[in-house]
Design a protein around this motif. Structure first.
Motif, PDB file in Angstrom:
ATOM      1  N   LEU A  54       0.828  -1.216   0.000  1.00 15.52           N
ATOM      2  CA  LEU A  54       0.000   0.000   0.000  1.00 15.52           C
ATOM      3  C   LEU A  54       0.856   1.257   0.000  1.00 15.52           C
ATOM      4  CD1 LEU A  54      -2.917  -0.777   2.457  1.00 15.52           C
ATOM      5  CD2 LEU A  54      -3.135  -0.105   0.071  1.00 15.52           C
ATOM      6  N   ILE A  55       1.862   1.288   0.842  1.00 15.18           N
ATOM      7  CA  ILE A  55       2.728   2.470   0.914  1.00 15.18           C
ATOM      8  C   ILE A  55       3.361   2.736  -0.447  1.00 15.18           C
ATOM      9  CG2 ILE A  55       4.881   3.387   1.871  1.00 15.18           C
ATOM     10  CD1 ILE A  55       4.125   1.963   4.512  1.00 15.18           C
ATOM     11  N   ALA A  56       3.936   1.703  -1.050  1.00 13.62           N
ATOM     12  CA  ALA A  56       4.599   1.868  -2.345  1.00 13.62           C
ATOM     13  C   ALA A  56       3.611   2.311  -3.419  1.00 13.62           C
ATOM     14  CB  ALA A  56       5.279   0.558  -2.749  1.00 13.62           C
ATOM     15  N   PHE A  57       2.460   1.655  -3.484  1.00 15.74           N
ATOM     16  CA  PHE A  57       1.484   1.991  -4.514  1.00 15.74           C
ATOM     17  C   PHE A  57       0.905   3.381  -4.297  1.00 15.74           C
ATOM     18  CE2 PHE A  57      -2.846   1.933  -6.325  1.00 15.74           C
ATOM     19  CZ  PHE A  57      -2.496   1.756  -7.658  1.00 15.74           C
ATOM     20  N   ASN A  58       0.558   3.701  -3.055  1.00 17.17           N
ATOM     21  CA  ASN A  58      -0.009   5.024  -2.778  1.00 17.17           C
ATOM     22  C   ASN A  58       0.969   6.132  -3.141  1.00 17.17           C
ATOM     23  OD1 ASN A  58      -2.465   4.028  -1.925  1.00 17.17           O
ATOM     24  ND2 ASN A  58      -1.940   4.082   0.243  1.00 17.17           N
ATOM     25  N   GLN A  59       2.240   5.946  -2.853  1.00 15.27           N
ATOM     26  CA  GLN A  59       3.232   6.953  -3.222  1.00 15.27           C
ATOM     27  C   GLN A  59       3.324   7.084  -4.736  1.00 15.27           C
ATOM     28  OE1 GLN A  59       6.779   5.758  -1.113  1.00 15.27           O
ATOM     29  NE2 GLN A  59       6.137   6.816   0.744  1.00 15.27           N
ATOM     30  N   GLU A  60       3.255   5.949  -5.419  1.00 13.21           N
ATOM     31  CA  GLU A  60       3.318   5.937  -6.880  1.00 13.21           C
ATOM     32  C   GLU A  60       2.186   6.760  -7.501  1.00 13.21           C
ATOM     33  OE1 GLU A  60       2.693   2.384 -10.008  1.00 13.21           O
ATOM     34  OE2 GLU A  60       4.142   1.973  -8.412  1.00 13.21           O
ATOM     35  N   ILE A  61       1.017   6.755  -6.862  1.00 16.62           N
ATOM     36  CA  ILE A  61      -0.140   7.486  -7.405  1.00 16.62           C
ATOM     37  C   ILE A  61      -0.411   8.780  -6.636  1.00 16.62           C
ATOM     38  CG2 ILE A  61      -1.167   5.441  -8.463  1.00 16.62           C
ATOM     39  CD1 ILE A  61      -3.153   5.363  -6.118  1.00 16.62           C
ATOM     40  N   ASN A  62       0.593   9.250  -5.901  1.00 20.25           N
ATOM     41  CA  ASN A  62       0.565  10.552  -5.212  1.00 20.25           C
ATOM     42  C   ASN A  62      -0.350  10.646  -4.000  1.00 20.25           C
ATOM     43  OD1 ASN A  62       2.579  11.747  -6.805  1.00 20.25           O
ATOM     44  ND2 ASN A  62       1.082  12.070  -8.432  1.00 20.25           N
ATOM     45  N   TYR A  63      -0.620   9.530  -3.361  1.00 15.70           N
ATOM     46  CA  TYR A  63      -1.212   9.563  -2.025  1.00 15.70           C
ATOM     47  C   TYR A  63      -0.034   9.355  -1.093  1.00 15.70           C
ATOM     48  CZ  TYR A  63      -6.036   9.265  -3.651  1.00 15.70           C
ATOM     49  OH  TYR A  63      -7.244   9.522  -4.234  1.00 15.70           O
ATOM     50  N   LEU A  64       0.494  10.437  -0.561  1.00 22.94           N
ATOM     51  CA  LEU A  64       1.749  10.374   0.168  1.00 22.94           C
ATOM     52  C   LEU A  64       1.602   9.871   1.602  1.00 22.94           C
ATOM     53  CD1 LEU A  64       3.369  13.623  -1.222  1.00 22.94           C
ATOM     54  CD2 LEU A  64       3.524  11.281  -2.089  1.00 22.94           C
ATOM     55  N   LYS A  65       0.389   9.864   2.118  1.00 19.85           N
ATOM     56  CA  LYS A  65       0.175   9.392   3.483  1.00 19.85           C
ATOM     57  C   LYS A  65      -0.672   8.125   3.452  1.00 19.85           C
ATOM     58  CE  LYS A  65      -1.639  10.696   7.974  1.00 19.85           C
ATOM     59  NZ  LYS A  65      -2.360  11.690   8.746  1.00 19.85           N
ATOM     60  N   THR A  66      -0.101   7.053   3.944  1.00 21.46           N
ATOM     61  CA  THR A  66      -0.830   5.797   4.098  1.00 21.46           C
ATOM     62  C   THR A  66      -0.995   5.546   5.582  1.00 21.46           C
ATOM     63  OG1 THR A  66       0.122   4.899   2.054  1.00 21.46           O
ATOM     64  CG2 THR A  66      -0.785   3.316   3.627  1.00 21.46           C
ATOM     65  N   PRO A  67      -2.221   5.326   6.037  1.00 17.35           N
ATOM     66  CA  PRO A  67      -2.403   5.079   7.471  1.00 17.35           C
ATOM     67  C   PRO A  67      -1.745   3.772   7.899  1.00 17.35           C
ATOM     68  CG  PRO A  67      -4.488   4.842   6.285  1.00 17.35           C
ATOM     69  CD  PRO A  67      -3.466   5.271   5.301  1.00 17.35           C
ATOM     70  N   ALA A  68      -1.287   3.730   9.132  1.00 14.18           N
ATOM     71  CA  ALA A  68      -0.788   2.474   9.689  1.00 14.18           C
ATOM     72  C   ALA A  68      -1.957   1.500   9.756  1.00 14.18           C
ATOM     73  CB  ALA A  68      -0.218   2.716  11.083  1.00 14.18           C
ATOM     74  N   LEU A  69      -1.672   0.243   9.485  1.00 10.86           N
ATOM     75  CA  LEU A  69      -2.682  -0.801   9.556  1.00 10.86           C
ATOM     76  C   LEU A  69      -2.304  -1.682  10.736  1.00 10.86           C
ATOM     77  CD1 LEU A  69      -2.756  -1.751   5.756  1.00 10.86           C
ATOM     78  CD2 LEU A  69      -4.145  -0.051   6.938  1.00 10.86           C
ATOM     79  N   ALA A  70      -3.138  -1.712  11.767  1.00 15.54           N
ATOM     80  CA  ALA A  70      -2.749  -2.377  13.008  1.00 15.54           C
ATOM     81  C   ALA A  70      -3.915  -3.086  13.669  1.00 15.54           C
ATOM     82  CB  ALA A  70      -2.181  -1.337  13.978  1.00 15.54           C
TER      83      ALA A  70
END
Length: 83
Positions: A54-70
């Motif tokens: 998710l972090i990698a993909f979101n950054q790729e599409i300009n969603y720079l903040k991915t919430p922690a999944l816990a």
């Protein structure tokens, strides 16, 4: 916007088709800039492999903040959790 993002997660196979509701749940959190998604669902949500993708993909599409999944335990600090 969240529905479109969820569809991208499914297309990229970050979430399997059977986990559409989970992908929507996470997409809503991403779109709204939440800090964390807390879930007992360790298969599709509170999962380190999903988090990394998710972090990698979101950054790729300009969603720079991915919430922690816990899990609730991880959030309370009962287990070691890194973001």
């Amino acid at each position: 916007e969240a529905e479109q993002l969820s569809n991208l997660y499914l297309q990229e196979k970050i979430f399997p088709a059977k986990a559409r509701v989970d992908s929507i749940h996470v997409a809503i959190a991403v779109v709204h800039g939440l800090d964390c998604v807390v879930s007992w669902n360790c298969r599709h949500i509170a999962n380190a492999q999903v988090m990394a993708r998710l972090i990698a993909f979101n950054q790729e599409i300009n969603y720079l903040k991915t919430p922690a999944l816990a899990t609730p335990e991880q959030l309370q600090g009962e287990t070691d959790y890194g973001h």
